[in-house]
Design an enzyme around this catalytic site. Sequence first.
Site, PDB file in Angstrom:
ATOM      1  CB  SER A 134      -1.003   0.166   1.203  1.00 28.04           C
ATOM      2  OG  SER A 134      -1.383   1.255   1.539  1.00 28.04           O
ATOM      3  CE1 TYR A 147      -4.371  -1.286   4.919  1.00 31.10           C
ATOM      4  CE2 TYR A 147      -3.339   0.779   4.252  1.00 31.10           C
ATOM      5  CZ  TYR A 147      -3.808  -0.481   4.010  1.00 31.10           C
ATOM      6  OH  TYR A 147      -3.641  -0.787   2.796  1.00 31.10           O
TER       7      TYR A 147
END
Length: 271
Positions: A134, A147
């Site tokens: 990501s 996250y």
Amino acid sequence: MKTVLITGAAGGVGLALAKSFASQGHALVLTDRNAAALAETAAKVGSKTEQIIADLRDASDLQRLGARIESPEAPIDILVNNAGIIVPGPVGTLDADLMRAHIDVNMTAPMLLSAAAARAMKQRRSGYIFSIMSMAAMGPMKDSAAYSASKFGLRGFMASLSLELHPYGVGVGGVFPSAIDTPMLAAEMASPDGSPLNFVGNAKPMPPHDVAAAVMKAMEKGRLETCLPASDGFFGGVLMLFPSLLRPVLSYLEKGGQKKKQAYLQGLQTK
């Protein structure tokens, strides 16, 4: 023909990856915790697949997957760590189990499965371990600390693993996409804490098949890290060299991204 194991195969990117590998004639081992969605993915791929129902937070399920990866009778040639979760929210509002879930699914599970693959692939002196990362691994996101931490950690693990496995002819790599047009993104953006940074580079999220195409190209070229888009990765890397600029720069970018986020949400309502 090679055998490819894909985690999180029931999701949008998982389906795109399965289709791409199947189109090259590879055998597929698809795993996800959602049995019905996994069966739907297998049907859409249109080729024979092995399906494994597994929850990456369950220790026994992880052991089963690890044993499948290390099976000498049916070796896994390519491991793609694709499964992931994100539930945005300020650190003080997330309960302890939800914070652990981000680490368990996004970092610990890929590490353990990659370790299993490394043991088997080192012996054969061939194979590839790939992770869908990501852009949050390149720079922090407010209200997504758990996250970001999981992706930062996985990036460090994959980079270190590449150094370890290179002498054995085992490839290691990852793609770092910005926003992808998937149900996961829609759920993230439905939260008021969903980061508008997802929309800084592009007004529209990239389709999953673009991510799959980038994976194929990265593996072909032997690239350790591929950012999508490349400009976001470059900007994030430079910004992290000057931590004092993180707050003012990201605050400014969030304001611009907020308008694009609202446009994205309105587009979902009209579908």
